[in-house]
Scaffold this active site. Structure first.
Site, short mmCIF file in Angstrom:
data_model
loop_
_atom_site.label_atom_id
_atom_site.label_comp_id
_atom_site.label_asym_id
_atom_site.label_seq_id
_atom_site.Cartn_x
_atom_site.Cartn_y
_atom_site.Cartn_z
N SER A 174 15.19 -42.12 -8.02
CA SER A 174 13.97 -41.36 -7.83
C SER A 174 13.86 -41.06 -6.34
O SER A 174 13.80 -41.97 -5.52
CB SER A 174 12.75 -42.16 -8.30
OG SER A 174 11.58 -41.40 -8.13
N GLY A 207 -8.42 -7.53 4.31
CA GLY A 207 -9.29 -7.75 5.45
C GLY A 207 -8.66 -8.44 6.63
O GLY A 207 -9.32 -8.68 7.65
N CYS A 251 9.55 -38.31 -6.80
CA CYS A 251 8.22 -38.86 -7.03
C CYS A 251 7.35 -38.77 -5.78
O CYS A 251 6.29 -39.37 -5.73
CB CYS A 251 8.31 -40.31 -7.50
SG CYS A 251 9.08 -41.41 -6.30
N MET A 270 -5.96 -7.41 8.50
CA MET A 270 -5.40 -6.55 9.55
C MET A 270 -6.27 -5.29 9.68
O MET A 270 -7.26 -5.13 9.00
CB MET A 270 -3.95 -6.23 9.23
CG MET A 270 -3.06 -7.46 9.33
SD MET A 270 -1.34 -7.11 9.01
CE MET A 270 -1.40 -6.69 7.28
N ARG A 312 -3.41 -1.69 -6.16
CA ARG A 312 -2.57 -2.89 -5.99
C ARG A 312 -2.97 -3.87 -7.08
O ARG A 312 -4.06 -3.77 -7.66
CB ARG A 312 -2.77 -3.51 -4.61
CG ARG A 312 -4.21 -3.96 -4.33
CD ARG A 312 -4.39 -4.39 -2.88
NE ARG A 312 -5.79 -4.67 -2.58
CZ ARG A 312 -6.27 -4.85 -1.35
NH1 ARG A 312 -5.44 -4.78 -0.31
NH2 ARG A 312 -7.54 -5.11 -1.15
N LYS A 343 0.82 -1.20 0.00
CA LYS A 343 0.00 0.00 0.00
C LYS A 343 0.86 1.26 0.00
O LYS A 343 0.66 2.18 -0.79
CB LYS A 343 -0.93 0.00 1.21
CG LYS A 343 -2.00 1.08 1.19
CD LYS A 343 -2.76 1.15 2.50
CE LYS A 343 -3.53 -0.09 2.79
NZ LYS A 343 -4.77 -0.22 2.01
N TYR A 346 13.57 -34.67 -13.76
CA TYR A 346 12.11 -34.65 -13.83
C TYR A 346 11.51 -34.60 -12.43
O TYR A 346 12.18 -34.89 -11.43
CB TYR A 346 11.56 -35.87 -14.58
CG TYR A 346 11.75 -37.19 -13.86
CD1 TYR A 346 10.79 -37.65 -12.96
CD2 TYR A 346 12.87 -37.98 -14.09
CE1 TYR A 346 10.97 -38.86 -12.29
CE2 TYR A 346 13.05 -39.19 -13.43
CZ TYR A 346 12.09 -39.62 -12.52
OH TYR A 346 12.27 -40.81 -11.86
N ARG A 395 -3.81 2.80 8.44
CA ARG A 395 -4.07 1.51 7.80
C ARG A 395 -2.81 0.66 7.79
O ARG A 395 -1.70 1.18 7.69
CB ARG A 395 -4.53 1.71 6.35
CG ARG A 395 -5.91 2.30 6.16
CD ARG A 395 -6.21 2.39 4.67
NE ARG A 395 -7.60 2.65 4.37
CZ ARG A 395 -8.09 3.86 4.12
NH1 ARG A 395 -7.28 4.91 4.15
NH2 ARG A 395 -9.37 4.01 3.83
N HIS A 399 -2.25 -41.13 4.20
CA HIS A 399 -2.63 -42.06 3.14
C HIS A 399 -3.83 -41.52 2.37
O HIS A 399 -3.83 -41.49 1.13
CB HIS A 399 -2.96 -43.44 3.73
CG HIS A 399 -3.49 -44.42 2.71
ND1 HIS A 399 -4.83 -44.55 2.43
CD2 HIS A 399 -2.84 -45.28 1.89
CE1 HIS A 399 -5.00 -45.47 1.49
NE2 HIS A 399 -3.80 -45.93 1.15
#
Length: 899
Positions: free
Chosen positions: A780, A109, A847, A111, A356, A30, A867, A100, A472
């Site tokens: 992996s 909303g 993985c 604070m 903003r 802000k 990967y 503020r 699980h």
């Protein structure tokens, strides 16, 4: 050591500013944007910002303001007085201010805010004389008393609202705007009396005392419960602190040519490129957001679409609206993004109070990013960075209609996104039975185990009373694309498994509930749903992301449905096929139990011969679906006792269904019982103890390769041995795999390629990765278990204390949700380095559940893994996160070169 020459305050207004938009970390979003708007020459009320560093120092010094802040605040006020020609606390010409919060990350909303600060009995009279509007002055005073009493003095809003409602009843009016100046004076007197009665002291009249009370309240609001919760949800560090913005008041409640409003430069729900928002004539900002009065549309078109009668701002204040529309367009062009702006009109004069980057839905974010790129305002790379990867979940699952009334009956963890409605069932068998009849069911369990796979698959959604984000239930539900609420501790399931109680209400088998897996809520009844839509914008952004990323993205999948879903979402192979999930199917669990009950190797092999063709058929189907892409198959991992019934009733039921002897089932279950099965007789320890199990699985894989190859498919199998800790284990398993593969090649006359590797899920495996690489062609990283074994924490039980750890700052995030880069990450980095040193071509991936977490994916990019693999529904998230990580890494390299 604190010194008074440290700078805590930055001013803005009067055509200049001490800061700009680049100083968001110091001034908060802000404050930085107020300074930027001043520099752009826009109409911004003057003020000053107390830095985030002052807040951090305030908490570090035991809730004490840093030295020098007092005099810098006085100097900041003096500058505002000079610009406005008013004086703070002066009854003859009072300066009033708003106070503020403003953190570097937007927290709408969360604070606290105080408006009209500086009003007291004397300055209210002065404001009345200066404005010539006594009603306006005392309306402002009563607003200030209520807001200050709530935010700073800790009194509840409802006491003041009751006083106001009582006055409205006495006067026979329904709207605030119908009260006269005399009426507001009486309300003010009653408000002040209520404060003195509740606190034992009068409402503060000194403007300086009011100001410091509000500054302290804003600092304190950084640590209130709602702010803490929001920070946890959005990964905002506590260490950032908040700034405080003190700004001269402008008044939207001065009559019919005054107004206040909130607007977005594009629709934050759909992304449509047109002004969107609301305003109120003769009101202050909180009236718009608090629902005290019904706001009016900004534009005539929006008013007509909504069927509203009250005039739009475009119609009621046409000249100011035209000015505002131009300012909004200028702000969007300057920031090159959709803006969320707040404004006030005081006697026909427009004032900008905030801008903003606007919060938006995933659908809107996608459209706005693609549209801005098409408009030439941003590049494709910038568009990729504009969409939060995790938000794509909103696009891939049904969600509850945001307009629907929510009757929440219980809450837990948002374990798997999406929403579902169905009948309550408490057993997996019942879920499967009803699901097979086309019924929609929600499976409610204390917790789930691998034995519940069939019920979870049949259910539309899952609720568990225990378990965390990586329990699980959570892991399997995410893999299946089922919504799941886990750890819903306030739900109590009856002992007879026919009902549950939550928040004083009871729900029985067959009653309808809805679950919201994205918010972790359980709701009564059937809710209206919004189905997901994958637009052309989605395809455009994903194509740009795929060009930008280096990391490959695979999926964790073992069923044909999972594999097809993953491929449809752009997966580049299967990174984890858990073969044990295939064992729980009803047509093969009996053979698995027969194998476990066998007294010798011959008996086990006879049972395994029954399982072999089923496993082979599973693999053939996966290979056909993933034609031309790698498929990593993990051999049997869980301990054998998980395949056996446990209670006497379960044993009896299984014995009757299968013809297996009940006494032998119970005896074998007791023999296989382990105190700590996670570290027990599982993974490769089974394959070495009972080589015939892994031999059967390797044979099934190899025969499936041959069969799929004959059908013209290109098959790239990767055989993965779990829970390896020693090089000797890896050598034994490599030899076993090669021996069986060679047998199949000889028997079939077919030549085929395959890779052999291991999961790195134990610290010892990471530390000795160079030795393992002698026989492993790929690693992996099973980060779920690697996190458990590194921390010594059970992920299924961690939910009992992780919340306290995060609240107290021991953990910044749940390490099972976002990778612990310092400890577990170091093990991965070390294993990658040592593995590559021994075998430069070793393929590296992860993985675990972290494969779909954007922060963890950024780490994988940094370490140079090949990967990541995640659940099918997280594949688009991983693709986008991998692109963002690659772009961030590239820009970091470029910045390093610039130095």
């Amino acid at each position: 050591m604190t010194t008074s020459d440290e700078r805590w305050v930055y001013g803005f207004g009067g055509g200049s500013a001490d800061g700009d938009a680049s100083m968001k970390n110091l001034l908060g979003g802000k404050g930085a944007n107020l300074a930027e708007m001043c520099s752009l020459g826009l109409p911004v009320p003057p003020g000053f910002t107390i830095t985030t560093e002052a807040c951090v120092r305030y908490y570090a010094d035991g809730d004490r303001y840093p030295a020098g802040l007092d005099e810098q605040v006085r100097a900041g006020l003096a500058r505002v007085e000079t610009v406005t020609g008013k004086r703070f606390g002066d009854p003859s010409n009072p300066l009033l201010v708003s106070v503020r919060s403003g953190a570097r990350a937007s927290m709408p909303g969360m604070m606290d805010t105080v408006l009209n600060l500086g009003l007291n009995d004397e300055t209210a009279e002065g404001l009345a004389r200066l404005s010539g509007d006594r009603r306006f002055a005392f309306d402002s005073y009563r607003r200030f008393i209520q807001m200050y009493s709530n935010v700073v003095l800790g009194l509840e809003h409802h006491g003041f609202e009751e006083i106001l409602d009582d006055w409205k009843d006495r006067l026979g009016v329904s709207n605030d705007t119908e009260l006269s100046a005399d009426d507001w004076e009486k309300v003010v007197a009653d408000y002040k009396a209520a404060v003195e009665r509740d606190l034992g002291r009068p409402f503060p009249q000194d403007a300086g005392e009011q100001l410091w009370g509000a500054i302290g309240a804003v600092f304190a609001s950084w640590m209130n419960d709602r702010a803490k919760f929001y920070r946890r949800m959005h990964d905002i560090p506590e260490s950032w602190g908040t700034a405080v913005n003190v700004q001269a008041m402008v008044f939207g409640n001065m009559g019919e040519t005054s107004a206040t409003g909130v607007a977005f430069t594009r629709n934050p729900s759909t992304g449509d490129a047109r002004l969107y928002g609301e305003f109120l004539i003769n009101a202050q900002g909180e009236d718009v957001v608090a629902g005290i009065r019904t706001p009016q549309s900004l534009t005539r078109v929006a008013r007509e679409e909504m069927g509203e009668r009250a005039p739009s701002m475009e119609e009621a204040l046409p000249e100011v609206f035209a000015q505002f529309r131009d300012v909004a367009a200028r702000l969007e062009a300057h920031y090159r993004d959709m803006q969320d702006v707040e404004f006030t009109v005081e006697n026909g004069q427009l004032w900008m109070l905030q801008t903003r980057n606007g919060k938006r839905t995933a659908r809107a974010a996608l459209k706005i990013a693609v549209d801005l790129a098409a408009e030439g305002r941003i590049t494709h790379e910038e568009a990729i960075l504009r969409v939060e990867p995790a938000s794509l979940d909103q696009l891939l699952h049904p969600t509850i209609d945001p307009e629907a009334r929510r009757d929440v009956i219980g809450a837990g963890l948002p374990a798997s996104p999406g929403a579902a409605t169905g009948k309550v069932v408490f057993s997996s068998d019942e879920a499967e039975r009803l699901g097979g009849q086309g019924e929609a069911v929600i499976l409610v369990r204390e917790e789930t185990s691998p034995e519940d796979i069939h019920g979870m698959h049949a259910a539309r959604g899952i609720v568990t009373c225990r378990g965390g984000m990586t329990s699980h239930a959570a892991v399997v539900a995410r893999g299946m694309g089922r919504p799941c609420v886990s750890g819903a501790g306030e739900i109590s399931i009856a002992a007879d498994q026919t009902s549950f109680t939550a928040r004083g209400r009871t729900f029985r088998t067959g009653e309808i509930i809805t679950i919201d897996g994205s918010r972790g809520e359980v709701l009564a009844g059937k809710m209206k749903m919004v189905e997901p839509e994958l637009s052309g914008d989605f395809a455009s952004l994903m194509s740009w992301a795929d060009k930008a990323r280096r990391l490959k993205v695979r999926a964790n999948a073992e069923t044909p449905l999972d594999a097809r879903t993953a491929r449809g979402f752009g997966a580049e192979g299967i990174g984890l096929c858990r073969t044990e999930h295939m064992f729980f199917d009803a047509d093969r669990i009996a053979a698995v139990r027969e194998m476990i009950l066998a007294d010798d190797e011959a008996g086990r092999r006879a049972a395994l011969d029954k399982i072999l063709p089923m496993q082979r058929a599973d693999f053939v189907e996966l290979f056909e679906i993933m034609d031309g892409l790698p498929v990593t198959i993990r051999l049997l991992d869980p301990p054998l006792h998980e395949f056996l019934p446990h209670g006497e009733d379960d044993v009896r039921a299984v014995a009757e269904a299968t013809g297996l002897p009940a006494d032998k089932l119970m005896r074998r279950a007791r023999e296989l019982h382990e105190v700590n099965p996670m570290l027990g007789w599982r993974g490769c320890r089974l394959g070495i103890s009972f080589p015939e199990i892994y031999e059967m699985q390797v044979r099934a894989i190899c025969e499936a390769v041959v069969e799929a190859g004959k059908a013209g498919r290109t098959v790239l199998p990767e055989i993965m041995h779990p829970l390896v800790a020693k090089a000797e284990e890896m050598k034994f398993l490599r030899d076993l795999t090669d021996r069986v593969a060679k047998q199949v090649q000889v028997e079939t006359g077919a030549a085929f390629d395959y890779m052999v590797g291991t999961m790195i899920e134990l610290p010892r495996a990471a530390l000795t990765a160079d030795r393992l690489a002698e026989n492993a062609e790929f690693f992996s990283f099973g980060t779920n278990d690697l996190t458990q074994t590194t921390f010594g924490i059970s992920r299924d039980d961690a939910g009992k204390f992780l919340g306290a750890y995060i609240d107290k700052g021991v953990f910044e995030k749940d390490p099972f949700v976002s990778l612990d880069q310092e400890g577990v990450g170091d093990l991965i980095r070390l294993a990658a380095e040592r593995g590559r040193r021994a075998r430069p071509s070793v393929k590296l991936g992860i993985c675990g559940e972290h494969g779909g977490d954007p922060a963890s994916i950024a780490f994988c990019e940094e370490v140079g893994l090949d990967y990541v693999s995640c659940s099918p529904y997280r594949v688009p998230i991983a693709r986008l996160a991998a692109a963002q990580a690659a772009l961030a890494r590239a820009s970091g390299v470029e910045r390093e070169k610039d130095r």
